[in-house]
Design a protein around this motif. Structure first.
Motif, PDB file in Angstrom:
ATOM      1  N   LEU A  39      24.107  85.409  18.949  1.00 30.30           N
ATOM      2  CA  LEU A  39      23.898  83.973  19.087  1.00 30.30           C
ATOM      3  C   LEU A  39      24.407  83.248  17.846  1.00 30.30           C
ATOM      4  N   ALA A  40      25.089  82.150  18.067  1.00 29.19           N
ATOM      5  CA  ALA A  40      25.455  81.245  16.982  1.00 29.19           C
ATOM      6  C   ALA A  40      25.060  79.832  17.401  1.00 29.19           C
ATOM      7  N   VAL A  41      24.651  79.047  16.440  1.00 29.21           N
ATOM      8  CA  VAL A  41      24.138  77.705  16.712  1.00 29.21           C
ATOM      9  C   VAL A  41      25.236  76.662  16.507  1.00 29.21           C
ATOM     10  N   GLU A  42      25.459  75.842  17.517  1.00 29.92           N
ATOM     11  CA  GLU A  42      26.374  74.702  17.413  1.00 29.92           C
ATOM     12  C   GLU A  42      25.557  73.417  17.565  1.00 29.92           C
ATOM     13  N   PRO A  43      25.242  72.717  16.471  1.00 30.74           N
ATOM     14  CA  PRO A  43      24.455  71.479  16.579  1.00 30.74           C
ATOM     15  C   PRO A  43      25.185  70.420  17.395  1.00 30.74           C
ATOM     16  N   THR A  44      24.425  69.627  18.111  1.00 29.89           N
ATOM     17  CA  THR A  44      24.999  68.519  18.877  1.00 29.89           C
ATOM     18  C   THR A  44      24.926  67.197  18.110  1.00 29.89           C
ATOM     19  N   ASP A  45      24.221  67.210  16.978  1.00 31.02           N
ATOM     20  CA  ASP A  45      23.986  66.021  16.164  1.00 31.02           C
ATOM     21  C   ASP A  45      23.055  65.016  16.857  1.00 31.02           C
ATOM     22  N   ALA A  46      22.381  65.457  17.912  1.00 34.68           N
ATOM     23  CA  ALA A  46      21.378  64.610  18.557  1.00 34.68           C
ATOM     24  C   ALA A  46      20.042  64.794  17.837  1.00 34.68           C
ATOM     25  N   ALA A  47      19.136  63.866  18.079  1.00 40.25           N
ATOM     26  CA  ALA A  47      17.788  63.937  17.515  1.00 40.25           C
ATOM     27  C   ALA A  47      16.782  63.657  18.621  1.00 40.25           C
ATOM     28  N   PRO A  48      15.571  64.188  18.496  1.00 41.16           N
ATOM     29  CA  PRO A  48      14.553  63.879  19.504  1.00 41.16           C
ATOM     30  C   PRO A  48      14.284  62.386  19.582  1.00 41.16           C
ATOM     31  N   ARG A  49      13.944  61.907  20.774  1.00 44.42           N
ATOM     32  CA  ARG A  49      13.567  60.505  20.925  1.00 44.42           C
ATOM     33  C   ARG A  49      12.265  60.232  20.189  1.00 44.42           C
ATOM     34  N   GLU A  50      12.106  58.995  19.755  1.00 41.81           N
ATOM     35  CA  GLU A  50      10.910  58.625  18.994  1.00 41.81           C
ATOM     36  C   GLU A  50       9.990  57.691  19.774  1.00 41.81           C
ATOM     37  N   ASP A  51      10.354  57.394  21.029  1.00 39.13           N
ATOM     38  CA  ASP A  51       9.557  56.465  21.834  1.00 39.13           C
ATOM     39  C   ASP A  51       8.783  57.219  22.914  1.00 39.13           C
ATOM     40  N   CYS A  52       8.089  58.286  22.517  1.00 42.08           N
ATOM     41  CA  CYS A  52       7.423  59.123  23.512  1.00 42.08           C
ATOM     42  C   CYS A  52       5.966  59.360  23.111  1.00 42.08           C
ATOM     43  N   GLY A  62      15.524  74.215  16.174  1.00 39.72           N
ATOM     44  CA  GLY A  62      15.371  72.847  16.643  1.00 39.72           C
ATOM     45  C   GLY A  62      14.625  71.981  15.652  1.00 39.72           C
ATOM     46  N   VAL A  63      13.584  72.536  15.043  1.00 41.00           N
ATOM     47  CA  VAL A  63      12.819  71.791  14.034  1.00 41.00           C
ATOM     48  C   VAL A  63      13.712  71.428  12.853  1.00 41.00           C
ATOM     49  N   GLU A  64      14.467  72.396  12.380  1.00 41.02           N
ATOM     50  CA  GLU A  64      15.319  72.153  11.214  1.00 41.02           C
ATOM     51  C   GLU A  64      16.369  71.081  11.511  1.00 41.02           C
ATOM     52  N   LEU A  65      16.948  71.116  12.704  1.00 42.70           N
ATOM     53  CA  LEU A  65      17.949  70.111  13.063  1.00 42.70           C
ATOM     54  C   LEU A  65      17.318  68.733  13.220  1.00 42.70           C
ATOM     55  N   ALA A  67      14.632  67.674  11.643  1.00 41.68           N
ATOM     56  CA  ALA A  67      14.313  67.223  10.291  1.00 41.68           C
ATOM     57  C   ALA A  67      15.567  66.727   9.574  1.00 41.68           C
ATOM     58  N   ASP A  68      16.673  67.470   9.721  1.00 38.36           N
ATOM     59  CA  ASP A  68      17.933  67.076   9.086  1.00 38.36           C
ATOM     60  C   ASP A  68      18.410  65.716   9.599  1.00 38.36           C
ATOM     61  N   ALA A  69      18.085  65.421  10.866  1.00 36.52           N
ATOM     62  CA  ALA A  69      18.502  64.144  11.464  1.00 36.52           C
ATOM     63  C   ALA A  69      17.568  63.004  11.087  1.00 36.52           C
ATOM     64  N   GLY A  70      16.501  63.303  10.330  1.00 39.27           N
ATOM     65  CA  GLY A  70      15.570  62.273   9.909  1.00 39.27           C
ATOM     66  C   GLY A  70      14.580  61.854  10.978  1.00 39.27           C
ATOM     67  N   TRP A  71      14.368  62.711  11.984  1.00 37.19           N
ATOM     68  CA  TRP A  71      13.451  62.386  13.071  1.00 37.19           C
ATOM     69  C   TRP A  71      12.022  62.187  12.576  1.00 37.19           C
ATOM     70  N   GLU A  72      11.365  61.190  13.131  1.00 36.28           N
ATOM     71  CA  GLU A  72       9.955  60.924  12.836  1.00 36.28           C
ATOM     72  C   GLU A  72       9.175  60.860  14.151  1.00 36.28           C
ATOM     73  N   ARG A  90       5.416  72.545  10.086  1.00 29.73           N
ATOM     74  CA  ARG A  90       4.569  72.274   8.905  1.00 29.73           C
ATOM     75  C   ARG A  90       5.397  72.348   7.627  1.00 29.73           C
ATOM     76  N   GLU A  91       6.307  73.319   7.580  1.00 28.57           N
ATOM     77  CA  GLU A  91       7.147  73.460   6.379  1.00 28.57           C
ATOM     78  C   GLU A  91       8.035  72.235   6.191  1.00 28.57           C
ATOM     79  N   ALA A  92       8.431  71.614   7.293  1.00 23.96           N
ATOM     80  CA  ALA A  92       9.274  70.419   7.225  1.00 23.96           C
ATOM     81  C   ALA A  92       8.458  69.148   6.997  1.00 23.96           C
ATOM     82  N   GLY A  93       7.133  69.295   6.939  1.00 27.83           N
ATOM     83  CA  GLY A  93       6.284  68.147   6.643  1.00 27.83           C
ATOM     84  C   GLY A  93       5.707  67.448   7.852  1.00 27.83           C
ATOM     85  N   TYR A  94       5.831  68.058   9.024  1.00 28.89           N
ATOM     86  CA  TYR A  94       5.287  67.464  10.234  1.00 28.89           C
ATOM     87  C   TYR A  94       3.900  68.030  10.546  1.00 28.89           C
TER      88      TYR A  94
END
Length: 250
Positions: A39-52, A62-65, A67-72, A90-94
């Motif tokens: 397996l190799a990871v190819e990021p899509t540069d998308a971030a989770p929605r924040e209106d949910c 997924g968590v690391e990506l 966090a890198d995208a600045g998701w809150e 938790r390691e990413a501060g969530y």
């Protein structure tokens, strides 16, 4: 008395700290690791929605990506499938609000189904996520949106383990997802050795993480010897090496 040869054990984790840790663990167990990332990871540069109302993360990657995208997550209830995903959050501060007892899509659906009717649920994961999760939440009355954070692809160089299996030189294999099974077989097919690689796995000790991976392997004609109770690579490696060792040293 001549020392018995070391077990040759294939690990298919992505080529990052997970594979390095797998190699270190197998060496500590007295095995000869065959690191063959499927397996190799190819990021899509998308971030989770924040209106949910709920957001579901299913992997450390997924968590690391996210966090890198600045998701809150805002006021959303944060759900993690499995302790490794929860630890990464938790390691990413969530904060982590929900971790199902059963670390699976089915387990999370069972945990949430009584409370998500009418709620907006964001599922952020790879492009190979199980429909069990999204369909189950949808059936429970949630408004489900899925964001693909990354694609999982097979590295072009993958396949050393398939050749070893075909040659009868692989003692054990550690499949961590259905996709690792599929990519192993694809690599063998590319080399024209699919049938002989399957024969080699029938003589080896095969372990899988989780029932879905076991079902994928068995559906492809690969007998599965070990499925640890805990969905954890260390448990998988330890149980497979222990299972393989008696046969290996006869």
């Amino acid at each position: 008395m001549r020392e018995a040869p070391r077990l040759r054990v294939a690990a298919f984790r992505p080529d990052d700290e997970r594979l390095a840790n797998a190699v270190e663990l197998l060496e500590s167990l007295g095995a000869d690791p065959v690191p063959d990332p499927m397996l190799a990871v190819e990021p899509t540069d998308a971030a989770p929605r924040e209106d949910c109302d709920y957001v579901v993360l299913t992997s450390k990657t997924g968590v690391e990506l996210a966090a890198d995208a600045g998701w809150e997550p805002g006021e959303a209830t944060v759900c993690a499938i499995g302790e490794s995903t929860a630890a990464a959050l938790r390691e990413a501060g969530y904060g982590v609000d929900v971790v199902p007892e059963e670390f699976s899509s089915t387990g999370l659906v069972a945990t949430l189904e009584a409370e998500v009717a009418g709620a907006r649920v964001e599922v952020a994961r790879s492009d190979h996520g199980s429909p069990v999760l999204t369909d189950g939440l949808d059936d429970a009355g949630a408004y489900v949106h899925e964001t693909v954070l990354y694609r999982l692809v097979r590295p072009p160089e993958a396949g050393e383990s398939a050749q070893l299996a075909a040659d009868g030189d692989l003692d054990a294999a550690l499949f961590t997802s259905s996709l690792t099974v599929e990519h192993f077989l694809d690599a063998a097919e590319e080399r024209g050795i699919r049938d002989s690689a399957l024969d080699g796995l029938k003589e080896a000790t095969v372990g899988t993480i989780g029932k879905p991976t076991k079902e994928t392997a068995e559906g492809a004609g690969i007998p599965v010897d070990v499925v640890p109770d805990t969905a954890d690579f260390e448990a998988l490696a330890c149980e497979v090496v222990e299972a393989a060792a008696p046969t290996h040293h006869e």
